[in-house]
Design a protein around this motif. Sequence first.
Motif, PDB file in Angstrom:
ATOM      1  N   GLN A 373       0.818  -1.209   0.000  1.00  0.00           N
ATOM      2  CA  GLN A 373       0.000   0.000   0.000  1.00  0.00           C
ATOM      3  C   GLN A 373       0.856   1.264   0.000  1.00  0.00           C
ATOM      4  O   GLN A 373       0.380   2.345  -0.351  1.00  0.00           O
ATOM      5  N   ARG A 374       2.096   1.133   0.425  1.00  0.00           N
ATOM      6  CA  ARG A 374       3.015   2.273   0.466  1.00  0.00           C
ATOM      7  C   ARG A 374       4.383   1.842  -0.031  1.00  0.00           C
ATOM      8  O   ARG A 374       4.757   0.677   0.074  1.00  0.00           O
ATOM      9  N   ASN A 375       5.118   2.802  -0.568  1.00  0.00           N
ATOM     10  CA  ASN A 375       6.473   2.549  -1.036  1.00  0.00           C
ATOM     11  C   ASN A 375       7.481   2.668   0.098  1.00  0.00           C
ATOM     12  O   ASN A 375       7.239   3.372   1.086  1.00  0.00           O
ATOM     13  N   ILE A 376       8.621   2.008  -0.059  1.00  0.00           N
ATOM     14  CA  ILE A 376       9.763   2.303   0.802  1.00  0.00           C
ATOM     15  C   ILE A 376      10.214   3.710   0.438  1.00  0.00           C
ATOM     16  O   ILE A 376      10.466   4.002  -0.729  1.00  0.00           O
ATOM     17  N   PRO A 377      10.322   4.621   1.399  1.00  0.00           N
ATOM     18  CA  PRO A 377      10.466   6.047   1.061  1.00  0.00           C
ATOM     19  C   PRO A 377      11.822   6.408   0.457  1.00  0.00           C
ATOM     20  O   PRO A 377      12.843   5.794   0.741  1.00  0.00           O
ATOM     21  N   ASP A 378      11.789   7.441  -0.343  1.00  0.00           N
ATOM     22  CA  ASP A 378      12.997   8.093  -0.838  1.00  0.00           C
ATOM     23  C   ASP A 378      13.832   8.558   0.362  1.00  0.00           C
ATOM     24  O   ASP A 378      13.317   9.186   1.291  1.00  0.00           O
ATOM     25  N   GLY A 379      15.116   8.218   0.361  1.00  0.00           N
ATOM     26  CA  GLY A 379      16.006   8.624   1.448  1.00  0.00           C
ATOM     27  C   GLY A 379      16.062   7.654   2.609  1.00  0.00           C
ATOM     28  O   GLY A 379      16.889   7.822   3.521  1.00  0.00           O
ATOM     29  N   PHE A 380      15.202   6.634   2.613  1.00  0.00           N
ATOM     30  CA  PHE A 380      15.209   5.655   3.703  1.00  0.00           C
ATOM     31  C   PHE A 380      16.529   4.883   3.703  1.00  0.00           C
ATOM     32  O   PHE A 380      17.026   4.463   2.659  1.00  0.00           O
ATOM     33  N   ARG A 381      17.091   4.702   4.888  1.00  0.00           N
ATOM     34  CA  ARG A 381      18.349   3.964   5.032  1.00  0.00           C
ATOM     35  C   ARG A 381      18.012   2.480   5.126  1.00  0.00           C
ATOM     36  O   ARG A 381      17.724   1.947   6.197  1.00  0.00           O
ATOM     37  N   LEU A 382      18.039   1.824   3.991  1.00  0.00           N
ATOM     38  CA  LEU A 382      17.628   0.426   3.880  1.00  0.00           C
ATOM     39  C   LEU A 382      18.763  -0.499   4.279  1.00  0.00           C
ATOM     40  O   LEU A 382      19.909  -0.338   3.843  1.00  0.00           O
ATOM     41  N   ARG A 383      18.440  -1.487   5.104  1.00  0.00           N
ATOM     42  CA  ARG A 383      19.427  -2.497   5.462  1.00  0.00           C
ATOM     43  C   ARG A 383      19.322  -3.673   4.494  1.00  0.00           C
ATOM     44  O   ARG A 383      18.218  -4.160   4.225  1.00  0.00           O
ATOM     45  N   VAL A 384      20.466  -4.084   3.990  1.00  0.00           N
ATOM     46  CA  VAL A 384      20.541  -5.248   3.111  1.00  0.00           C
ATOM     47  C   VAL A 384      21.569  -6.206   3.695  1.00  0.00           C
ATOM     48  O   VAL A 384      22.404  -5.817   4.524  1.00  0.00           O
TER      49      VAL A 384
END
Length: 468
Positions: A373-384
């Motif tokens: 329903q929502r995107n992972i936000p622009d600028g979010f510090r994503l852990r991989v």
Amino acid sequence: MKRIVDKGSRARHARSLVMGLLLLLALASNAHGPTPARAQQDDRFPVPAGLESAVEFWKRVYGEWTQDEVAFHDRDDLAIVYRVIHQKKSDDSESYRANEAAQERIVERISQILLDLAARNPDPRTLSGDYEDVYEAFGPGAGPARWRQAAGRIRVQRGLKERFLTGLLHAGQFHEYIVKIFREEGVPTEIAWLPMVESTYNIEARSSVGAAGIWQFMPSTGRLYMRVDGTVDERLDPILGGRAAARLLRHNFQGLGSWPVAITAYNHGYYGMRRAVRELGTNDYMTIRRQYDGPAFGFASKNFYAEFLAALSIAQNPAPYFGTFQPYRTLEFDLVTMPVGMSLPAVAAAVQVDEARLWKLNPALTDAVWRGQRNIPDGFRLRVPPGYGREAPQQLASSAAARGGRLRTITPEDETDEARAEFYTVQRGDTLKSIAARHGTTVNEIAALNGLKNRNLIRVGQRLRVLR
């Protein structure tokens, strides 16, 4: 012949003896006690005179009594434990009610005995059975006045040993990061064990009033220190929540001037403890605990510091309580900044990581993100996963470009009311309180979103908006 004494040699010999003695004393100190630096650290978290029995009580709750053991004790004097019974814990509603009824009967029995003792003040040599047990729980010096007062102060506490051990296992994933954060924020690293009191490190913990995560932040307090909205709820991330907790605790200490009081403020609230300090004219913890009678300063607030000391003691030396065990490995990851807003499936495909693995690494992303329903936000510090961070930025950029570069975070400014909202259909047995807890919000917020005038009146099948 007259003996000639070299005074310089004598002085050097004396100095050598003194230095040797000092060295032996230092070694003995290191062998049998804390170093001066450690002693100074421990002084920030003393066990004040009069609090020892409370700390020992909570050690028993966390490290001795299992979830199938229930203690009946005095609410104000935790040294008084009347009885500990075996009662199998059950979350089944019928069994739960049966357990509560059995506990109430025991409370009534103990209360009746106390009132009878107060009325008769019998010779203790004539007592036996339950009467003798209740009498002996007080120790010497008790009398009718204490018994009569205690009759209305009986409290029930179930053991938490299994939950505490599970918490120690989970803490292994995050504790190293949180200690580093606390050190960076200038907060004593011992307080990194506070989640053992708040939630026993239950990452999915949600309270009935809307607090969430291992640090149990309420939405309103959380928004002061981190992002809390329908896309990202940093309360749910132990590490990001740890940064917020450190800053809140530092603020408490700066305003209250005492770590015991600052820790209590984490439970009772900064302004509540500031009111206590002002009314009593002191920030001495025990004075506040004994004399402050604020309407909300009840059992939980009065015992929060004692619980912390007990949890800290066990966490730093768990072997006597749990034997040998291996905490979960420290969570490892690389960090990647999202170049644009993208859906979870698109991100997972771009970096070639399973969605479930991304979910585990990024608990701050809300259910709305996982449901698409929502995107992972622009600028979010994503852990991989470790090792993926080198190629992930280019992979994400290429994926975004292939989609015309049009993907971006869904924000409140460009959502319709329907898109921004999450709805829930009321089921039999629901209350606004239970619905709020399930969705990480509050009763007030749900009532405001739905224009509810009577918060006690909801109907089965009613569709409620529960998330902005």
